[in-house]
Every structure is written in structure tokens, then in C-alpha cells.
Scaffold this active site. Structure first.
Site, PDB file in Angstrom:
ATOM      1  N   ARG A  37       0.809  -1.226   0.000  1.00 34.80           N
ATOM      2  CA  ARG A  37       0.000   0.000   0.000  1.00 34.80           C
ATOM      3  C   ARG A  37       0.841   1.275   0.000  1.00 34.80           C
ATOM      4  O   ARG A  37       0.374   2.345   0.384  1.00 34.80           O
ATOM      5  CB  ARG A  37      -0.986   0.017   1.175  1.00 34.80           C
ATOM      6  CG  ARG A  37      -2.032  -1.079   1.087  1.00 34.80           C
ATOM      7  CD  ARG A  37      -3.207  -0.814   2.005  1.00 34.80           C
ATOM      8  NE  ARG A  37      -4.262  -1.767   1.769  1.00 34.80           N
ATOM      9  CZ  ARG A  37      -4.436  -2.902   2.451  1.00 34.80           C
ATOM     10  NH1 ARG A  37      -3.597  -3.201   3.432  1.00 34.80           N
ATOM     11  NH2 ARG A  37      -5.428  -3.709   2.171  1.00 34.80           N
ATOM     12  N   LYS A  67       4.462  11.046 -11.765  1.00 37.13           N
ATOM     13  CA  LYS A  67       3.539  10.255 -12.578  1.00 37.13           C
ATOM     14  C   LYS A  67       4.130   8.867 -12.788  1.00 37.13           C
ATOM     15  O   LYS A  67       5.275   8.739 -13.214  1.00 37.13           O
ATOM     16  CB  LYS A  67       3.310  10.924 -13.938  1.00 37.13           C
ATOM     17  CG  LYS A  67       2.340  12.085 -13.913  1.00 37.13           C
ATOM     18  CD  LYS A  67       2.077  12.539 -15.336  1.00 37.13           C
ATOM     19  CE  LYS A  67       1.060  13.656 -15.392  1.00 37.13           C
ATOM     20  NZ  LYS A  67       0.794  14.067 -16.792  1.00 37.13           N
ATOM     21  N   GLU A 100      11.785  16.425 -25.518  1.00 41.67           N
ATOM     22  CA  GLU A 100      11.141  16.886 -24.285  1.00 41.67           C
ATOM     23  C   GLU A 100      11.808  18.146 -23.744  1.00 41.67           C
ATOM     24  O   GLU A 100      11.173  18.946 -23.063  1.00 41.67           O
ATOM     25  CB  GLU A 100      11.175  15.776 -23.228  1.00 41.67           C
ATOM     26  CG  GLU A 100      10.285  14.580 -23.531  1.00 41.67           C
ATOM     27  CD  GLU A 100       8.806  14.810 -23.187  1.00 41.67           C
ATOM     28  OE1 GLU A 100       8.437  15.964 -22.907  1.00 41.67           O
ATOM     29  OE2 GLU A 100       8.037  13.837 -23.220  1.00 41.67           O
ATOM     30  N   LYS A 105       9.961  22.019 -14.991  1.00 42.32           N
ATOM     31  CA  LYS A 105       8.956  21.047 -14.567  1.00 42.32           C
ATOM     32  C   LYS A 105       8.675  21.141 -13.077  1.00 42.32           C
ATOM     33  O   LYS A 105       7.514  21.058 -12.647  1.00 42.32           O
ATOM     34  CB  LYS A 105       9.396  19.628 -14.926  1.00 42.32           C
ATOM     35  CG  LYS A 105       8.312  18.606 -14.609  1.00 42.32           C
ATOM     36  CD  LYS A 105       8.480  17.306 -15.338  1.00 42.32           C
ATOM     37  CE  LYS A 105       7.231  16.430 -15.147  1.00 42.32           C
ATOM     38  NZ  LYS A 105       7.336  15.141 -15.863  1.00 42.32           N
ATOM     39  N   GLU A 121      -2.245  17.597 -11.721  1.00 41.77           N
ATOM     40  CA  GLU A 121      -2.694  17.969 -13.051  1.00 41.77           C
ATOM     41  C   GLU A 121      -4.173  18.385 -13.080  1.00 41.77           C
ATOM     42  O   GLU A 121      -4.952  17.945 -13.914  1.00 41.77           O
ATOM     43  CB  GLU A 121      -2.454  16.825 -14.044  1.00 41.77           C
ATOM     44  CG  GLU A 121      -2.382  17.295 -15.494  1.00 41.77           C
ATOM     45  CD  GLU A 121      -1.927  16.196 -16.441  1.00 41.77           C
ATOM     46  OE1 GLU A 121      -2.749  15.724 -17.219  1.00 41.77           O
ATOM     47  OE2 GLU A 121      -0.733  15.843 -16.374  1.00 41.77           O
ATOM     48  N   ARG A 146      -0.508  22.065 -14.851  1.00 37.69           N
ATOM     49  CA  ARG A 146       0.386  20.960 -15.188  1.00 37.69           C
ATOM     50  C   ARG A 146       0.021  20.323 -16.526  1.00 37.69           C
ATOM     51  O   ARG A 146       0.882  19.699 -17.173  1.00 37.69           O
ATOM     52  CB  ARG A 146       0.376  19.903 -14.079  1.00 37.69           C
ATOM     53  CG  ARG A 146       1.377  18.783 -14.342  1.00 37.69           C
ATOM     54  CD  ARG A 146       1.585  17.880 -13.159  1.00 37.69           C
ATOM     55  NE  ARG A 146       2.513  16.805 -13.504  1.00 37.69           N
ATOM     56  CZ  ARG A 146       3.027  15.933 -12.641  1.00 37.69           C
ATOM     57  NH1 ARG A 146       2.713  16.000 -11.372  1.00 37.69           N
ATOM     58  NH2 ARG A 146       3.854  14.992 -13.058  1.00 37.69           N
ATOM     59  N   ASN A 189       1.735  18.465 -21.237  1.00 33.54           N
ATOM     60  CA  ASN A 189       1.293  17.501 -22.236  1.00 33.54           C
ATOM     61  C   ASN A 189       1.234  18.096 -23.634  1.00 33.54           C
ATOM     62  O   ASN A 189       0.627  17.499 -24.540  1.00 33.54           O
ATOM     63  CB  ASN A 189      -0.086  16.954 -21.853  1.00 33.54           C
ATOM     64  CG  ASN A 189      -0.017  16.027 -20.660  1.00 33.54           C
ATOM     65  OD1 ASN A 189       0.745  15.075 -20.646  1.00 33.54           O
ATOM     66  ND2 ASN A 189      -0.812  16.326 -19.645  1.00 33.54           N
ATOM     67  N   HIS A 207       1.343  15.864 -26.685  1.00 35.17           N
ATOM     68  CA  HIS A 207       1.209  14.475 -26.282  1.00 35.17           C
ATOM     69  C   HIS A 207      -0.093  13.834 -26.750  1.00 35.17           C
ATOM     70  O   HIS A 207      -0.147  12.613 -26.925  1.00 35.17           O
ATOM     71  CB  HIS A 207       1.339  14.352 -24.760  1.00 35.17           C
ATOM     72  CG  HIS A 207       2.746  14.474 -24.267  1.00 35.17           C
ATOM     73  ND1 HIS A 207       3.535  15.570 -24.531  1.00 35.17           N
ATOM     74  CD2 HIS A 207       3.523  13.622 -23.535  1.00 35.17           C
ATOM     75  CE1 HIS A 207       4.725  15.392 -23.962  1.00 35.17           C
ATOM     76  NE2 HIS A 207       4.736  14.225 -23.372  1.00 35.17           N
ATOM     77  N   HIS A 228       0.813  10.669 -28.441  1.00 39.03           N
ATOM     78  CA  HIS A 228       0.443   9.389 -27.847  1.00 39.03           C
ATOM     79  C   HIS A 228      -0.393   8.551 -28.807  1.00 39.03           C
ATOM     80  O   HIS A 228      -0.289   7.318 -28.831  1.00 39.03           O
ATOM     81  CB  HIS A 228      -0.339   9.610 -26.544  1.00 39.03           C
ATOM     82  CG  HIS A 228       0.526   9.920 -25.368  1.00 39.03           C
ATOM     83  ND1 HIS A 228       0.029  10.302 -24.146  1.00 39.03           N
ATOM     84  CD2 HIS A 228       1.885   9.902 -25.215  1.00 39.03           C
ATOM     85  CE1 HIS A 228       1.017  10.506 -23.299  1.00 39.03           C
ATOM     86  NE2 HIS A 228       2.153  10.272 -23.923  1.00 39.03           N
ATOM     87  N   HIS A 276       9.130   7.396 -27.765  1.00 41.15           N
ATOM     88  CA  HIS A 276       8.231   8.373 -27.159  1.00 41.15           C
ATOM     89  C   HIS A 276       8.649   9.802 -27.501  1.00 41.15           C
ATOM     90  O   HIS A 276       7.815  10.637 -27.860  1.00 41.15           O
ATOM     91  CB  HIS A 276       8.196   8.198 -25.634  1.00 41.15           C
ATOM     92  CG  HIS A 276       7.396   9.236 -24.935  1.00 41.15           C
ATOM     93  ND1 HIS A 276       6.030   9.345 -25.075  1.00 41.15           N
ATOM     94  CD2 HIS A 276       7.770  10.254 -24.105  1.00 41.15           C
ATOM     95  CE1 HIS A 276       5.588  10.366 -24.355  1.00 41.15           C
ATOM     96  NE2 HIS A 276       6.621  10.926 -23.764  1.00 41.15           N
TER      97      HIS A 276
END
Length: 376
Positions: A128, A150, A192, A234, A244, A248, A252, A255, A259, A273
Site C-alpha cells: 500500500r 507520474k 522533451e 517542470k 494535473e 500541469r 502535455n 502528447h 500518444h 516516445h
């Protein structure tokens, strides 16, 4: 090489939610001491892939033991985006549990973005939740995926759709590890870096244009400067919006397009990527220009910079399946109320979140793009 430090100050009252990002050469050999100073001596479980393990796992574990940490048997996964799936994650989790970790156990992610995402997700759910440290060994991971918390895996429905926000306790970006990167991976990571300039740092975009060709050839001083500026950009955004819910989402940029292209390519070596991001940003700027939001010359400036540094700006010739592209875009995490959200721009350094984009507009844009000469 001088080691520099940043602090990610997360938007919560507890001081222990912040963490340091150390950037410089020789950090792998100092990893054990840097971790012990901040987190104390811990049982450590190193997770890496079969490309990174050869040159780096032995010196890392030696550093950990020298600083008083106990090393559990490491876990080595197959390299590549293909490992970011349920079956690989389940196997990794079972291997971790077989090592009898406790809640003081520290997961140490040694590798690129795939390793960081998988190891971070494991840390988020193992017992957990346990602490983890990021030791990114690719440019893309150092400037993006290792910072911000993330974590996750891919699905047949799209990239990174299953995961958790789980912040690392420390990030060690050893610039020396970039010396072993293949040129294509270095270029992909640079995509990036440039993204931060397009979002809100036009001076940095100009810097990327001037020094990018030397940087992607491996200039260590330029690489460290790029990692430092990117992490600062960042960290500033993550500190203001950890999960986000607002600003934030700007990270993206490109993306949603990228993506979709990456998913259509099958999350393999056909399209890295960073290459998908470079193409996605080019498409986002072009879409912005066609909507009258962005000067066309800014979109052209971005494409010229990418081309000078060996990055793609057009989809692959095999990526003309518009229904499939739209299906992937409809599953994007930023979408709301069944409508597509894009990150667009009013120019270099002027990105913004644009919710509720009409699907018909995006379909028409894809048709126009795919009718043109596509990348081979």
C-alpha cells in the site's frame, strides 16, 4: 563536473513531501551516501532493465552497501516500452514480494522512463505504498519522466492510462550515464527539452535552436544545462499543480497527437516516445496556426529546429489510420465530458489548454496531414 541541486516543493503543508533533484557527473557512485543522508539506511530493491543492468547495477549496489543500505536481490525487466503492461507489472510485483520487503524498503528505479514508470507504480501499490528513488539514465527520463510523480503502465486503449501519482523521495540525474546512450535516444530525449521552451520559455527555445545540434552529439556541459533548465521548468509547474488539475496539463503539449501516433505504432521501437512528442508538438503548433491562434512562422521555426537536430515532425507513412488515431485521442486523460482537450499555442512560449475541441476539426486536420507526403 559540478553537481547542481534543485528542490521540488510540493503544494502541501508537510515539509517531507518535497524532494531534491541532483544533477551532475559521478552521482551513481555517490547514490548510497546521498540516499542515506536524506532517508537513512534502508533495505533497497533496485529495479532496472537488461540494457542498463550491465554497466550500472554493480556500481550502484556497491555504493548502496558502502553507505549502510541492505540490497535485496535486484529485479531486471526486459528493456523497452513493450514492458509497460499488466503482465510484466504483475510478474515484477510477484518478484518484489518474494524478496519479503517491509514498509521501510526503498525501491530504486535505475533506468529510463519505462523503468521509472513501472518501478514508481510498484512503489505506489507495494504494501500500500513504499518510498522510491529515481536514478534516470536517459535524457528523456532526466528531463521529464523522473520528475513529478507520474507512474503507470500502458493499455490496449492508450499510453499511461493505468497508474498513480506517487512522488519520488530523491532524483539523481547522473549526466555521465548519458554517454552510453545511442544517438537516436539522445535525440528523442531532446524533444522533451525543446517542449519546455515552446510552453513558456521562449528564450530557452532560442537556446535549444542554437545549441541543439551540439547537444544531441553528446556535449556534456550542454546536456547538464539542458537537464537543469528542464527540471527547473517542470519542478515549478509540479509544485503549483501536483495532480494535473490545471497548469500541469501544459506539460502535455503535443502528447495528445503524439500518444495516438505512439499507440498506433504499437509502443515499440518503431517510434520512440520522444519522437512521437516531437511530431505531436509540430502537429499541435500547425493545428494552432490553422485555427488562427499561432503565427505560421512559429510553427515553421519549431519544425526547422527539430529537423536540424534529427527529430521527426511528420507521422510515419504507416500512420494514416484516422479512425484509430481518433479513437486513441478520445481516450486521452485530459479529455472532459466526451470532448477532446488539446494543449495548443498562441506562439512559441505561449501554450494554453484548449478543452472541448470539435472532433470534426481534428478529423479534418488528420485527413489533411495524411494526404501530404508522410515520413518514411
Amino acid at each position: 563536473m559540478t553537481i547542481t541541486a534543485l528542490r521540488v516543493a510540493l503544494p502541501v503543508a508537510a515539509e517531507d513531501r518535497g524532494y531534491d533533484i541532483l544533477i551532475g557527473g559521478g552521482l551513481l557512485a555517490r547514490a548510497g551516501a546521498e540516499i542515506e543522508t536524506r532517508l537513512g539506511a534502508r533495505p533497497c530493491l533496485v529495479i532496472t532493465d537488461n540494457n542498463v543492468a550491465g554497466p550500472y547495477i554493480a556500481p550502484l549496489e556497491e555504493s548502496l552497501r558502502a553507505a549502510g543500505h541492505r540490497c535485496l536481490p535486484s529485479i531486471i525487466i526486459p528493456a523497452g516500452e513493450e514492458s509497460k503492461n499488466f503482465s510484466e507489472f504483475a510478474a515484477m510485483a510477484e518478484e518484489a514480494l518474494a524478496r519479503k520487503p517491509d514498509r521501510k524498503t526503498l525501491i530504486v528505479a535505475l533506468g529510463g522512463g519505462v523503468v521509472g514508470d513501472l518501478a514508481g507504480f510498484l512503489a505506489a501499490v507495494l504494501l500500500r505504498g513504499v518510498d522510491f528513488v529515481q536514478i534516470p539514465t536517459t535524457l528523456l527520463a532526466q528531463v521529464d519522466s523522473a520528475v513529478g510523480g507520474k507512474t503507470g503502465i500502458d493499455s490496449a486503449h492508450g499510453k499511461n492510462l493505468i497508474g498513480a501519482f506517487h512522488q519520488p523521495r530523491l532524483v539523481l540525474a547522473d549526466i555521465d550515464t548519458l554517454k552510453t546512450l545511442p544517438p537516436r535516444q539522445l535525440r528523442a530525449g531532446f524533444a522533451e527539452v525543446v517542449k519546455y521552451g515552446v510552453i513558456d520559455r521562449p528564450d530557452f527555445f532560442s537556446w535549444c535552436g542554437e545549441y541543439g545540434p551540439r547537444l544531441v552529439e553528446g556535449d556534456a556541459a550542454l546536456l547538464q544545462a539542458a537537464v537543469m533548465e528542464s527540471c527547473a521548468a517542470k519542478a515549478e509547474i509540479v509544485a503549483a499543480d501536483e495532480r494535473e488539475s490545471g497548469r500541469r496539463a501544459l506539460l502535455n503539449l503535443g502528447h495528445t497527437f503524439g500518444h495516438a501516433l505512439e499507440a498506433l505504432a504499437g509502443f515499440g521501437g518503431r517510434l520512440y516516445h520522444g519522437e512521437a512528442v516531437a511530431t505531436g508538438v509540430a502537429l499541435a503548433l500547425r493545428f494552432s496556426a490553422e485555427e488562427g491562434l499561432c503565427p505560421p512562422e512559429d510553427a515553421a521555426r519549431y519544425e526547422a529546429l527539430c529537423e536540424n537536430c534529427g527529430l521527426p515532425t511528420k507521422p510515419l507513412a504507416s500512420q494514416g489510420d484516422i479512425p484509430a488515431l481518433m479513437d486513441f485521442m478520445m481516450g486521452d486523460k485530459k479529455n472532459q465530458d466526451g470532448a477532446i482537450t488539446l494543449v495548443l499555442a498562441r506562439g512559441i512560449g505561449k501554450a494554453f489548454v484548449a478543452p472541448g475541441i470539435e472532433t470534426a476539426k481534428i478529423e479534418a486536420f488528420w485527413r489533411k496531414v495524411t494526404k501530404e507526403k508522410l515520413a518514411s
